[in-house]
Design a protein around this motif. Structure first.
Motif, PDB file in Angstrom:
ATOM      1  N   ALA A   1       0.833  -1.209   0.000  1.00 28.39           N
ATOM      2  CA  ALA A   1       0.000   0.000   0.000  1.00 28.39           C
ATOM      3  C   ALA A   1       0.861   1.250   0.000  1.00 28.39           C
ATOM      4  O   ALA A   1       0.554   2.238  -0.668  1.00 28.39           O
ATOM      5  CB  ALA A   1      -0.913   0.001   1.220  1.00 28.39           C
ATOM      6  N   LEU A   2       1.970   1.208   0.735  1.00 27.40           N
ATOM      7  CA  LEU A   2       2.856   2.361   0.799  1.00 27.40           C
ATOM      8  C   LEU A   2       3.543   2.582  -0.539  1.00 27.40           C
ATOM      9  O   LEU A   2       3.745   3.712  -0.973  1.00 27.40           O
ATOM     10  CB  LEU A   2       3.899   2.153   1.901  1.00 27.40           C
ATOM     11  N   THR A   3       3.894   1.492  -1.224  1.00 25.98           N
ATOM     12  CA  THR A   3       4.529   1.607  -2.537  1.00 25.98           C
ATOM     13  C   THR A   3       3.586   2.252  -3.535  1.00 25.98           C
ATOM     14  O   THR A   3       3.965   3.130  -4.311  1.00 25.98           O
ATOM     15  CB  THR A   3       4.948   0.213  -3.051  1.00 25.98           C
TER      16      THR A   3
ATOM     17  N   PHE B   1       1.339  10.024   2.993  1.00 23.17           N
ATOM     18  CA  PHE B   1       0.914  10.410   4.339  1.00 23.17           C
ATOM     19  C   PHE B   1      -0.404   9.728   4.703  1.00 23.17           C
ATOM     20  O   PHE B   1      -0.570   9.215   5.814  1.00 23.17           O
ATOM     21  CB  PHE B   1       0.768  11.932   4.451  1.00 23.17           C
ATOM     22  N   SER B   2      -1.334   9.711   3.754  1.00 21.34           N
ATOM     23  CA  SER B   2      -2.616   9.049   3.999  1.00 21.34           C
ATOM     24  C   SER B   2      -2.418   7.561   4.253  1.00 21.34           C
ATOM     25  O   SER B   2      -3.095   6.964   5.102  1.00 21.34           O
ATOM     26  CB  SER B   2      -3.553   9.264   2.809  1.00 21.34           C
ATOM     27  N   ALA B   3      -1.463   6.964   3.524  1.00 21.79           N
ATOM     28  CA  ALA B   3      -1.186   5.535   3.713  1.00 21.79           C
ATOM     29  C   ALA B   3      -0.616   5.267   5.103  1.00 21.79           C
ATOM     30  O   ALA B   3      -0.990   4.291   5.764  1.00 21.79           O
ATOM     31  CB  ALA B   3      -0.217   5.053   2.640  1.00 21.79           C
ATOM     32  N   LEU B   4       0.280   6.144   5.551  1.00 22.81           N
ATOM     33  CA  LEU B   4       0.850   5.989   6.896  1.00 22.81           C
ATOM     34  C   LEU B   4      -0.229   6.117   7.960  1.00 22.81           C
ATOM     35  O   LEU B   4      -0.287   5.334   8.915  1.00 22.81           O
ATOM     36  CB  LEU B   4       1.934   7.041   7.132  1.00 22.81           C
TER      37      LEU B   4
ATOM     38  N   SER C   1       6.893  12.068   9.739  1.00 27.54           N
ATOM     39  CA  SER C   1       5.569  11.448   9.826  1.00 27.54           C
ATOM     40  C   SER C   1       5.641  10.060  10.437  1.00 27.54           C
ATOM     41  O   SER C   1       4.815   9.694  11.279  1.00 27.54           O
ATOM     42  CB  SER C   1       4.931  11.380   8.436  1.00 27.54           C
ATOM     43  N   VAL C   2       6.633   9.282  10.037  1.00 28.56           N
ATOM     44  CA  VAL C   2       6.792   7.935  10.584  1.00 28.56           C
ATOM     45  C   VAL C   2       7.128   8.002  12.075  1.00 28.56           C
ATOM     46  O   VAL C   2       6.549   7.270  12.892  1.00 28.56           O
ATOM     47  CB  VAL C   2       7.880   7.163   9.822  1.00 28.56           C
ATOM     48  N   LEU C   3       8.056   8.886  12.441  1.00 29.56           N
ATOM     49  CA  LEU C   3       8.482   8.989  13.837  1.00 29.56           C
ATOM     50  C   LEU C   3       7.345   9.415  14.761  1.00 29.56           C
ATOM     51  O   LEU C   3       7.295   9.004  15.925  1.00 29.56           O
ATOM     52  CB  LEU C   3       9.637   9.983  13.961  1.00 29.56           C
ATOM     53  N   LEU C   4       6.426  10.232  14.248  1.00 27.32           N
ATOM     54  CA  LEU C   4       5.326  10.700  15.077  1.00 27.32           C
ATOM     55  C   LEU C   4       4.114   9.769  15.009  1.00 27.32           C
ATOM     56  O   LEU C   4       3.612   9.310  16.037  1.00 27.32           O
ATOM     57  CB  LEU C   4       4.926  12.123  14.655  1.00 27.32           C
ATOM     58  N   LEU C   5       3.637   9.493  13.803  1.00 27.36           N
ATOM     59  CA  LEU C   5       2.428   8.673  13.657  1.00 27.36           C
ATOM     60  C   LEU C   5       2.631   7.252  14.175  1.00 27.36           C
ATOM     61  O   LEU C   5       1.721   6.653  14.752  1.00 27.36           O
ATOM     62  CB  LEU C   5       1.996   8.634  12.190  1.00 27.36           C
ATOM     63  N   TRP C   6       3.823   6.707  13.949  1.00 27.03           N
ATOM     64  CA  TRP C   6       4.102   5.332  14.333  1.00 27.03           C
ATOM     65  C   TRP C   6       4.962   5.263  15.593  1.00 27.03           C
ATOM     66  O   TRP C   6       5.678   4.286  15.798  1.00 27.03           O
ATOM     67  CB  TRP C   6       4.775   4.589  13.185  1.00 27.03           C
ATOM     68  N   ASN C   7       4.908   6.292  16.422  1.00 27.29           N
ATOM     69  CA  ASN C   7       5.688   6.275  17.657  1.00 27.29           C
ATOM     70  C   ASN C   7       5.227   5.116  18.540  1.00 27.29           C
ATOM     71  O   ASN C   7       4.082   5.081  18.997  1.00 27.29           O
ATOM     72  CB  ASN C   7       5.522   7.604  18.394  1.00 27.29           C
ATOM     73  N   PHE C   8       6.140   4.193  18.788  1.00 29.91           N
ATOM     74  CA  PHE C   8       5.757   2.959  19.466  1.00 29.91           C
ATOM     75  C   PHE C   8       5.371   3.211  20.920  1.00 29.91           C
ATOM     76  O   PHE C   8       4.466   2.567  21.454  1.00 29.91           O
ATOM     77  CB  PHE C   8       6.901   1.939  19.386  1.00 29.91           C
ATOM     78  N   GLY C   9       6.060   4.153  21.564  1.00 27.72           N
ATOM     79  CA  GLY C   9       5.713   4.469  22.946  1.00 27.72           C
ATOM     80  C   GLY C   9       4.295   4.984  23.071  1.00 27.72           C
ATOM     81  O   GLY C   9       3.550   4.599  23.979  1.00 27.72           O
ATOM     82  N   LEU C  10       3.904   5.860  22.136  1.00 23.28           N
ATOM     83  CA  LEU C  10       2.546   6.408  22.161  1.00 23.28           C
ATOM     84  C   LEU C  10       1.512   5.327  21.872  1.00 23.28           C
ATOM     85  O   LEU C  10       0.431   5.307  22.467  1.00 23.28           O
ATOM     86  CB  LEU C  10       2.441   7.541  21.140  1.00 23.28           C
ATOM     87  N   LEU C  11       1.840   4.423  20.960  1.00 27.64           N
ATOM     88  CA  LEU C  11       0.927   3.316  20.654  1.00 27.64           C
ATOM     89  C   LEU C  11       0.702   2.441  21.890  1.00 27.64           C
ATOM     90  O   LEU C  11      -0.428   2.037  22.187  1.00 27.64           O
ATOM     91  CB  LEU C  11       1.485   2.470  19.510  1.00 27.64           C
ATOM     92  N   ILE C  12       1.768   2.162  22.619  1.00 31.05           N
ATOM     93  CA  ILE C  12       1.652   1.321  23.809  1.00 31.05           C
ATOM     94  C   ILE C  12       0.813   2.012  24.884  1.00 31.05           C
ATOM     95  O   ILE C  12      -0.115   1.418  25.455  1.00 31.05           O
ATOM     96  CB  ILE C  12       3.049   0.987  24.371  1.00 31.05           C
ATOM     97  N   VAL C  13       1.136   3.279  25.153  1.00 29.69           N
ATOM     98  CA  VAL C  13       0.472   3.995  26.242  1.00 29.69           C
ATOM     99  C   VAL C  13      -1.011   4.214  25.953  1.00 29.69           C
ATOM    100  O   VAL C  13      -1.854   4.070  26.841  1.00 29.69           O
ATOM    101  CB  VAL C  13       1.170   5.350  26.500  1.00 29.69           C
ATOM    102  N   ASP C  14      -1.346   4.551  24.714  1.00 28.63           N
ATOM    103  CA  ASP C  14      -2.737   4.881  24.388  1.00 28.63           C
ATOM    104  C   ASP C  14      -3.571   3.664  24.008  1.00 28.63           C
ATOM    105  O   ASP C  14      -4.730   3.550  24.425  1.00 28.63           O
ATOM    106  CB  ASP C  14      -2.780   5.886  23.234  1.00 28.63           C
TER     107      ASP C  14
END
Length: 396
Positions: A3-5, A14-17, A146-159
């Protein structure tokens, strides 16, 4: 990746991310959740079933309402949607209540509110210099951010595992930062003022906002050497900023001031009796301080320098959330942590005032304020490091 390709070819990466991380969040719905899930369910019940005069007094559950009023109103709005999923979750006396519908509602409410975070990330990407563009997608600064923010693993875990609404709140902060980069200072100040009345932990970075706005907005010109041109000070701009902060604060705290409940609200927002450290220690200076005190007490007992009868049974390593006295080292007070924090942030504040470097200098100062507060603050949660990590991504 497929999908990203495809999105790369059409320019919609950005929409794909954003879509990809949203689907991942949906997959995390049935995963483990912490006691914060019950905390927020209880807040839904409090704000839905009780009048505003009882919100900050209600104590049926140990998870009392301890966020600022805007967040309480946010829970109130959510509760009017929640009643269509499961009315029982809104009963104050249904402690530790959980059902499949309750789970779906609370999980999807976090995912839905992350729309603001996605929008804020996009606005931050617009602030990046477009001239520094790599040939490959993975070399583009906007893509990396965009990757560092949207896919931030710490934020995903906490939220989306632990369960909180940090994405929505960080969205407000990132949006305020983007507005300052875009020289829309009043909007940035307004958004940050609103954010403070959603979650007061952001007071940690308020010095960076205050000094930057005073230095770069209220003073409208500099001398050729970069120093302040004092005659350029604008009283109109200062009054405008003050009015924004006052009106937001009045809207948030006004009802409780009218009810003569401000002391009660502040006692909930700043519960100093919870102790120096959280049950799960943040890896900061006070964790080392506690560990050293423990080592010294063990050595003192073995060498018979200390009387076992004078040492409290509970210790700083017990995992309990309450106040303790150190055994060997001096006990730490909230005032002591405040002084240490202020000393730690002074160098960055000094540089922001005397050697301003525009919005990027502000962002670096904000990050250092967050790190200083994490290292020396009172009762710091381990997840508070996100307050430094996410702005740090945008500073590069």
């Amino acid at each position: 990746m497929a999908a990203l390709t495809i999105a790369t070819g059409t320019g919609n990466w950005f929409s794909a991310l954003a879509l990809g991380v949203t689907l991942l969040k949906c997959l995390l719905i049935p995963t483990y959740h912490s006691t914060d899930f019950e905390v927020h369910r209880n807040w839904l019940a409090i704000t839905h079933s009780l009048p505003i005069s009882q919100w900050y007094y209600e104590a049926t559950s140990e998870w009392t309402l301890d966020y600022p009023p805007f967040f309480a109103w946010f829970e109130y709005i959510l509760s009017h949607v929640a009643k269509y999923f499961d009315q029982e979750m809104l009963n104050v006396h249904n402690l530790n209540y959980s059902s499949s519908r309750t789970l779906l509602f609370q999980r999807f409410s976090v995912i839905f509110m992350d729309v603001l975070f996605v929008y804020a990330v996009r606005e931050c990407c617009k602030c990046i210099d477009g001239k520094k563009v790599g040939k490959e997608l993975t070399e583009k600064p906007k893509f990396i951010l965009s990757v560092l923010l949207l896919w931030n693993f710490g934020l995903l875990i906490v939220d989306h595992i632990h369960f909180q609404y940090n994405g929505f709140l960080f969205g407000l902060m990132l949006l305020s930062i983007a507005r300052l980069f875009q020289k829309r200072h009043m909007e940035g100040a307004f958004l940050f003022a609103v954010l403070l009345h959603f979650k007061h932990i952001y007071l940690y970075v308020a010095p960076a906002y205050g000094v930057y706005l005073l230095r770069s907005y209220c003073f409208t010109a500099n001398k050729p050497d970069g120093s302040i041109r004092w005659k350029s000070f604008s009283f109109v701009r200062v009054i405008s900023l003050g009015l924004v902060v006052f009106l937001v604060s009045a809207l948030s705290l006004g009802p409780f001031l009218a009810l003569n409940q401000l002391p009660q609200v502040f006692s909930r927002l700043f519960p100093f009796k919870r102790g120096l450290c959280h049950a799960y220690w943040a890896p900061n200076f006070w964790a080392l301080y506690n560990a050293l005190d423990k080592v010294l007490s063990v050595i003192g007992l073995k060498l018979k320098f200390l009387d076992p009868n004078n040492i409290p049974k509970a210790s700083m390593t017990s995992g309990l959330v309450q106040q303790f006295q150190h055994t060997v080292l001096p006990s730490v007070t909230p005032l002591a942590t405040l002084i240490c924090t202020l000393i730690a942030i002074l160098p960055s504040i000094f540089c922001l005032w005397f050697k301003p470097q525009g919005p990027r200098g502000f962002l670096r100062c904000l990050t250092l304020c967050a790190l200083s507060s994490f290292m020396f603050g009172w009762h710091v949660h381990e997840k508070a490091i996100l307050l430094a990590i996410l702005p740090m991504r945008t500073s590069h």
